[in-house]
Design an enzyme around this catalytic site. Structure first.
Site, PDB file in Angstrom:
ATOM      1  N   TYR A   1      -6.810   3.847   6.867  1.00 38.60           N
ATOM      2  CA  TYR A   1      -7.646   2.824   6.221  1.00 38.60           C
ATOM      3  C   TYR A   1      -7.009   1.447   6.255  1.00 38.60           C
ATOM      4  O   TYR A   1      -7.661   0.468   5.931  1.00 38.60           O
ATOM      5  CB  TYR A   1      -7.992   3.220   4.777  1.00 38.60           C
ATOM      6  CG  TYR A   1      -6.818   3.673   3.944  1.00 38.60           C
ATOM      7  CD1 TYR A   1      -5.971   2.761   3.338  1.00 38.60           C
ATOM      8  CD2 TYR A   1      -6.562   5.032   3.765  1.00 38.60           C
ATOM      9  CE1 TYR A   1      -4.892   3.185   2.586  1.00 38.60           C
ATOM     10  CE2 TYR A   1      -5.498   5.461   3.018  1.00 38.60           C
ATOM     11  CZ  TYR A   1      -4.648   4.529   2.421  1.00 38.60           C
ATOM     12  OH  TYR A   1      -3.577   4.967   1.686  1.00 38.60           O
ATOM     13  N   LYS A   2      -5.731   1.358   6.652  1.00 36.66           N
ATOM     14  CA  LYS A   2      -5.086   0.047   6.716  1.00 36.66           C
ATOM     15  C   LYS A   2      -5.424  -0.587   8.075  1.00 36.66           C
ATOM     16  O   LYS A   2      -6.567  -0.937   8.307  1.00 36.66           O
ATOM     17  CB  LYS A   2      -3.585   0.204   6.463  1.00 36.66           C
ATOM     18  CG  LYS A   2      -3.321   0.625   5.008  1.00 36.66           C
ATOM     19  CD  LYS A   2      -1.900   1.050   4.701  1.00 36.66           C
ATOM     20  CE  LYS A   2      -1.778   1.422   3.228  1.00 36.66           C
ATOM     21  NZ  LYS A   2      -0.566   2.179   2.912  1.00 36.66           N
TER      22      LYS A   2
ATOM     23  N   ARG B   1       1.368 -11.133   0.095  1.00 35.82           N
ATOM     24  CA  ARG B   1       1.433 -10.601   1.461  1.00 35.82           C
ATOM     25  C   ARG B   1       0.247 -11.140   2.255  1.00 35.82           C
ATOM     26  O   ARG B   1      -0.897 -11.048   1.818  1.00 35.82           O
ATOM     27  CB  ARG B   1       1.378  -9.062   1.452  1.00 35.82           C
ATOM     28  CG  ARG B   1       2.505  -8.412   0.686  1.00 35.82           C
ATOM     29  CD  ARG B   1       2.519  -6.901   0.866  1.00 35.82           C
ATOM     30  NE  ARG B   1       1.273  -6.261   0.453  1.00 35.82           N
ATOM     31  CZ  ARG B   1       1.055  -4.948   0.500  1.00 35.82           C
ATOM     32  NH1 ARG B   1       1.995  -4.128   0.951  1.00 35.82           N
ATOM     33  NH2 ARG B   1      -0.092  -4.447   0.107  1.00 35.82           N
TER      34      ARG B   1
HETATM   35  C1  LIG Z   1      -0.564   3.124   1.894  1.00 34.53           C
HETATM   36  C2  LIG Z   1       0.614   4.023   1.792  1.00 34.53           C
HETATM   37  C3  LIG Z   1       0.500   5.329   1.284  1.00 34.53           C
HETATM   38  C4  LIG Z   1      -0.812   5.823   0.722  1.00 34.53           C
HETATM   39  O1  LIG Z   1      -0.872   7.208   0.545  1.00 34.53           O
HETATM   40  P1  LIG Z   1      -2.297   7.937   0.474  1.00 34.53           P
HETATM   41  O2  LIG Z   1      -1.950   9.367   0.469  1.00 34.53           O
HETATM   42  O3  LIG Z   1      -3.094   7.487   1.659  1.00 34.53           O
HETATM   43  O4  LIG Z   1      -2.985   7.495  -0.790  1.00 34.53           O
HETATM   44  C5  LIG Z   1       1.627   6.123   1.280  1.00 34.53           C
HETATM   45  N1  LIG Z   1       2.823   5.673   1.752  1.00 34.53           N
HETATM   46  C6  LIG Z   1       2.955   4.414   2.238  1.00 34.53           C
HETATM   47  C7  LIG Z   1       4.279   3.955   2.737  1.00 34.53           C
HETATM   48  C8  LIG Z   1       1.868   3.556   2.259  1.00 34.53           C
HETATM   49  O5  LIG Z   1       2.008   2.317   2.700  1.00 34.53           O
END
Ligand SMILES: *Cc1c(COP(=O)(O)O)cnc(C)c1O
Length: 424
Positions: A243-244, A398
């Protein structure tokens, strides 16, 4: 040629950008009759225009075909997860058999540690960075306790050793050397979420493996941001979300990588489910688990097809652009942002992210000089002006220009708004 930090120069760069058409493939949120200036692709990427059609296709198949949708046509649900393996493998530098889209990041991190964190009394330690994303810290601590070990003894965190809170490769190397004989697993991020620092994954994997430890990477902020070579680097596993920078929607189905050398190892412990069973005999419904060869063998459930659909649409755009071209533009965008901030806002913003290209992706973490209250006020001003970054306590904004949909002129908009706010 116009002056490099001028607005005219940015407009010329946009006009000559070979990737400029890709922006039209995204839905840009509106602001005050125009478009937002969106720098939060590191948190939730924008919606590709193709995502709705991809979801609608599944809805239509479900309506028209019902259960037959599992077995009908090129997008049959039985093999739907495989539609993304090749493009996804290209994004992370892996073989298609080494990647799978499944679950969510935190779930995949646990599943991977079940197989690749095998502590013994002699070798119980997980080495990670201090200040890791909370889920990584929680998962590591939970795994250590699950095996009956004590995090106070078995969790080693490498502290930042550089002035802005980043970590040198030398510090990582030293920690791996000091704890070498006791190391079971090195878990490291590709890009640190708070500082934006990119790490030398090749070096970290080599150092860990030379000590006889397994190595896994959390690529939440790397995938779709930096070109990766997971296969050649030789990581045992990697996990990431979509999703990023992968623009596949809130809570999108995540990804995992398992190196080819583990694909036929049936002695690895794993938390098995029926979708990880080899496809040829899965529907014989026998009690014995025969893992599918490859990363697919770590699947548990039949996947959420509606959740996978936007990922297909997003990967189409990565296929069109290529990670190499995206990185080239990304370096230029972030380099220009950095230069503009240094030249015009040295009294307002201080860069936390390293300056070197190879030590960062697209994100710049910018500390607001003057403390938290001033920082929040600036952040609110930008938000009201339709310039979206995100906030990290206590005083960091950021800004992540992404090469798929950000423009050079967006960087001027950001700097102009900060400057307007300071009244200069
Ligand atoms: C965004 C992010 C997550 C998110 O975890 P989800 O299981 O998708 O909620 C975990 N670790 C890092 C380093 C992140 O940047």
């Amino acid at each position: 040629m116009s002056e490099p930090l001028s607005r005219a120069h940015a407009l010329a760069l946009d006009a000559n950008d070979p990737l400029r058409d890709l922006r039209n493939e995204f839905l840009i949120p509106r602001h005050a009759g125009g478009e937002q200036t969106y720098f939060v692709g590191n948190s939730l990427g924008l919606q590709p225009r193709g995502a709705q059609a991809a979801v609608q296709e599944v809805m239509t198949q479900w309506a028209d075909l019902a259960v037959e949708g599992h077995f009908t046509g090129p997008t049959q649900w039985l093999r739907y997860h495989r539609l993304v393996s090749e493009p996804l493998a290209r994004v992370v530098g892996a073989l298609p058999s080494e990647v799978v889209a499944m679950n969510t990041l935190s779930v995949n991190l646990h599943l991977m540690m079940v197989s690749f964190y095998r502590p013994t009394t002699q070798r119980p330690v997980i080495l990670m960075e201090a200040g890791a994303f909370p889920t990584d810290r929680h998962a590591v601590e939970a795994q250590i306790r699950f095996h009956g070990f004590d995090p106070a003894d078995c969790l080693v965190e490498v502290q930042p050793d550089e002035a802005t809170g980043t970590i040198s490769t030398a510090a990582i190397e030293q920690a791996i050397a000091v704890h070498g004989a006791r190391l079971a697993l090195v878990l490291w991020p590709g890009v640190q979420y708070r500082t934006g620092q990119a790490f030398d994954l090749h070096a970290i994997a080599a150092l860990a493996r030379a000590q006889g430890a397994n190595v896994g990477f959390d690529l939440a902020h790397s995938v779709g941001n930096l070109p990766l070579q997971l296969h050649d680097i030789g990581a045992d596993f990697a996990v990431w979300c979509h999703y990023k920078y992968l623009n596949s929607g809130p809570g999108a189905v995540a990804g995992a990588f398992v190196h080819e050398r583990h694909h036929r190892d049936t002695t690895l412990p794993r938390f098995a489910g029926w979708w990880g069973h080899e496809e040829a005999t899965r529907f014989q419904m026998a009690p014995q688990f025969i893992p599918a060869a490859g990363a697919e063998g770590w699947q548990l459930s039949n996947p959420p097809i509606l959740g996978l659909a936007p990922l297909r649409a997003s990967l189409d755009l990565f296929e069109r652009a290529g990670m190499g071209a995206l990185r080239t533009k990304s370096l230029a965008l972030t380099g220009l942002l950095d230069a503009l901030v240094q030249a015009r806002l040295p009294h307002v913003l201080e860069r936390v992210t390293p300056a070197e290209d190879e030590r960062r992706g697209c994100q710049l973490s910018l500390r607001v000089i003057g403390g938290r209250e001033r920082g929040r006020a600036l952040f609110e001003h930008l938000h009201a002006a339709g310039v979206l970054g995100d906030w990290r306590e206590p005083d960091v904004i950021r800004i992540s220009p992404t090469p798929l949909y950000n423009r050079y002129q967006d960087l001027h908009h950001f700097v102009d708004e900060v400057q307007a706010w300071t009244g200069l």
